[in-house]
Design an enzyme around this catalytic site. Structure first.
Site, PDB file in Angstrom:
ATOM      1  N   CYS A   1      62.214  51.623  21.976  1.00  0.00           N
ATOM      2  CA  CYS A   1      62.341  52.901  21.269  1.00  0.00           C
ATOM      3  C   CYS A   1      61.544  52.911  19.965  1.00  0.00           C
ATOM      4  O   CYS A   1      60.330  52.834  19.972  1.00  0.00           O
ATOM      5  CB  CYS A   1      63.816  53.206  21.048  1.00  0.00           C
ATOM      6  SG  CYS A   1      64.169  54.951  20.746  1.00  0.00           S
ATOM      7  N   HIS A   2      62.211  52.952  18.825  1.00  0.00           N
ATOM      8  CA  HIS A   2      61.529  52.945  17.531  1.00  0.00           C
ATOM      9  C   HIS A   2      61.239  51.529  17.029  1.00  0.00           C
ATOM     10  O   HIS A   2      60.613  51.365  15.976  1.00  0.00           O
ATOM     11  CB  HIS A   2      62.372  53.676  16.481  1.00  0.00           C
ATOM     12  CG  HIS A   2      62.412  55.161  16.661  1.00  0.00           C
ATOM     13  ND1 HIS A   2      63.135  55.771  17.667  1.00  0.00           N
ATOM     14  CD2 HIS A   2      61.823  56.168  15.966  1.00  0.00           C
ATOM     15  CE1 HIS A   2      63.008  57.085  17.582  1.00  0.00           C
ATOM     16  NE2 HIS A   2      62.212  57.359  16.571  1.00  0.00           N
TER      17      HIS A   2
ATOM     18  N   CYS B   1      90.603  46.496  28.678  1.00  0.00           N
ATOM     19  CA  CYS B   1      91.247  47.280  27.628  1.00  0.00           C
ATOM     20  C   CYS B   1      92.394  48.140  28.178  1.00  0.00           C
ATOM     21  O   CYS B   1      93.379  47.624  28.678  1.00  0.00           O
ATOM     22  CB  CYS B   1      90.192  48.104  26.909  1.00  0.00           C
ATOM     23  SG  CYS B   1      90.702  48.723  25.293  1.00  0.00           S
ATOM     24  N   HIS B   2      92.268  49.465  28.133  1.00  0.00           N
ATOM     25  CA  HIS B   2      93.290  50.362  28.665  1.00  0.00           C
ATOM     26  C   HIS B   2      93.128  50.609  30.166  1.00  0.00           C
ATOM     27  O   HIS B   2      93.953  51.302  30.768  1.00  0.00           O
ATOM     28  CB  HIS B   2      93.248  51.710  27.937  1.00  0.00           C
ATOM     29  CG  HIS B   2      93.759  51.670  26.527  1.00  0.00           C
ATOM     30  ND1 HIS B   2      93.055  51.077  25.497  1.00  0.00           N
ATOM     31  CD2 HIS B   2      94.911  52.142  25.985  1.00  0.00           C
ATOM     32  CE1 HIS B   2      93.743  51.203  24.375  1.00  0.00           C
ATOM     33  NE2 HIS B   2      94.872  51.833  24.635  1.00  0.00           N
TER      34      HIS B   2
END
Length: 391
Positions: free
Chosen positions: A123-124, A316-317
């Site tokens: 990208c940049h 996680c959840h």
């Protein structure tokens, strides 16, 4: 900072407001593949934070920006010895704008370029390469706004045909945006001398609105980079539709904060899924599992994978869905600590996630507590699928 037992070692050049995906996806993917990764930032030390930014297109003439996760550095810039590293990764975002003016950064990049060690920039990030005079005569791509400066720096500009375009020219690997991470990371692994075996597996992700941003994209692109076919589906949505994601982080409050994440693009239609055609199932966390656990079609899909003995990885959840499906009885597993009640009441043996990045495998089931555990989470699923990266 010597390399242990010949393990490949990579340096990740960070800065404030680097793009969130462009730092975390390669960082955790490479760790999962067994590569040691040191993340450093000028003026900061191990344990310090870098702010990240979320860049995406939202209908305007250029990308929007919002705050991403806080990224924790694990090494100190001033202690870097370039000779101990096998490669360099440069994320994009806004950080390269100021890093390209830092003489110590440019000196470091030049050392990697002169040694012909692999450099992967996205990208940049290529703005730093241009400032370090490291693109002259080289074929490279980047986010299109960098075209004028790269041409002025002597590069042979390659127009990105899509946002996922990448270019390899000798030791230099460049990508246009984080959408190209699968090829970007795959090319970098091979430039480091790595080989992938056991790939071509088919993996299904169950997605939903406000799933955790990292917990879907990091494993999704990590397995794509391993040359697996990965599909992401969501009830009542089709291929090309988007799911909103949530950035969950700890920022000094008694529980995690939430910020808007990237929009995640689905790749297949939920209603057309043939579960028997997939080798494994991945369930991200976040808030999506709260409502997905009430969906009978989701429950049926999860039961198919568990009852058939295929690998299932939930983080996680996500374990709220496993508990609702009644597939945890007699299993040993972990989850985000607030989900302990769901896990225990479903008949599972609770495994304390200490530290929070610890993951566990019990038979065909891999469970993790939160996104810091992705390296273990991904590597343990790789082991169940027979996928290996060797150097």
């Amino acid at each position: 900072m010597a390399k242990p037992n010949g393990q490949k070692r990579v340096l990740l050049l960070c800065g404030d407001y680097m793009e969130d995906y462009e730092v975390m996806v390669p960082f955790q993917a490479l760790l999962a593949y067994g590569v040691a990764v040191d993340a450093v930032c000028p003026g900061k030390k191990a344990g310090d934070l870098c702010r990240t930014s979320i860049h995406q297109f939202s209908g305007h003439q250029t990308y929007t920006e919002s705050r991403g996760h806080n990224f924790t550095l694990n090494a100190t810039f001033d202690e870097v010895e370039t000779g101990t590293y096998d490669g360099l990764v440069i994320p994009g975002g806004r950080a390269p704008e100021y890093l390209a003016m830092d003489k110590s950064v440019l000196s470091l990049v030049k050392k990697f370029a002169d040694s012909q060690k692999p450099i992967a920039s996205i990208c940049h990030g290529q703005l730093i390469l241009a400032a370090a005079d490291s693109v002259k005569g080289r074929r490279c791509t980047a986010y299109p706004a960098l075209k004028p400066v790269l041409i002025a720096a002597g590069a042979h500009w390659v127009e990105p045909e899509t946002w996922a375009s990448c270019v390899a020219d000798g030791n230099l690997i460049t990508g246009a945006t984080y959408e190209g991470h699968p090829e970007f990371i795959n090319l970098f692994i091979k430039a480091l001398g790595g080989s992938i075996t056991g790939s071509a597996k088919r993996i299904l992700f169950i997605c939903g609105d406000f799933m955790e941003d990292y917990e879907v994209m990091v494993p999704f692109q990590s397995f794509q980079a391993l040359e697996c076919h990965v599909d992401a589906v969501c009830p009542n949505k089709g291929a090309g539709d988007k799911c909103a994601t949530a950035v969950h982080d700890f920022e000094g409050d008694q529980t995690y904060s939430e910020k808007p994440g990237h929009d995640f693009t689905l790749t297949a239609d939920f209603g057309a899924v043939d579960a028997s055609s997939y080798d494994a199932l991945v369930i991200p966390g976040g808030r999506a599992p709260e409502y997905l656990a009430l969906n009978e079609s989701v429950i049926k899909l999860v039961k198919h994978f568990m009852e058939s003995g295929k690998p299932v990885a939930s983080i996680c959840h996500g374990q709220q869905i496993l508990a609702a499906a009644g597939v945890l009885k007699g299993k040993k597993c972990t989850a985000y600590p607030a989900v302990k009640l769901n896990v225990v009441l479903s008949g599972a043996s609770w495994l304390e996630p200490e530290p929070i990045d610890r993951c566990f495998t019990d038979g065909n089931l891999v469970t993790g507590a939160a996104w810091p555990g992705h390296p273990q989470f991904i590597s343990q699923l790789m082991a169940l699928l027979g996928i290996d990266v060797s150097f």
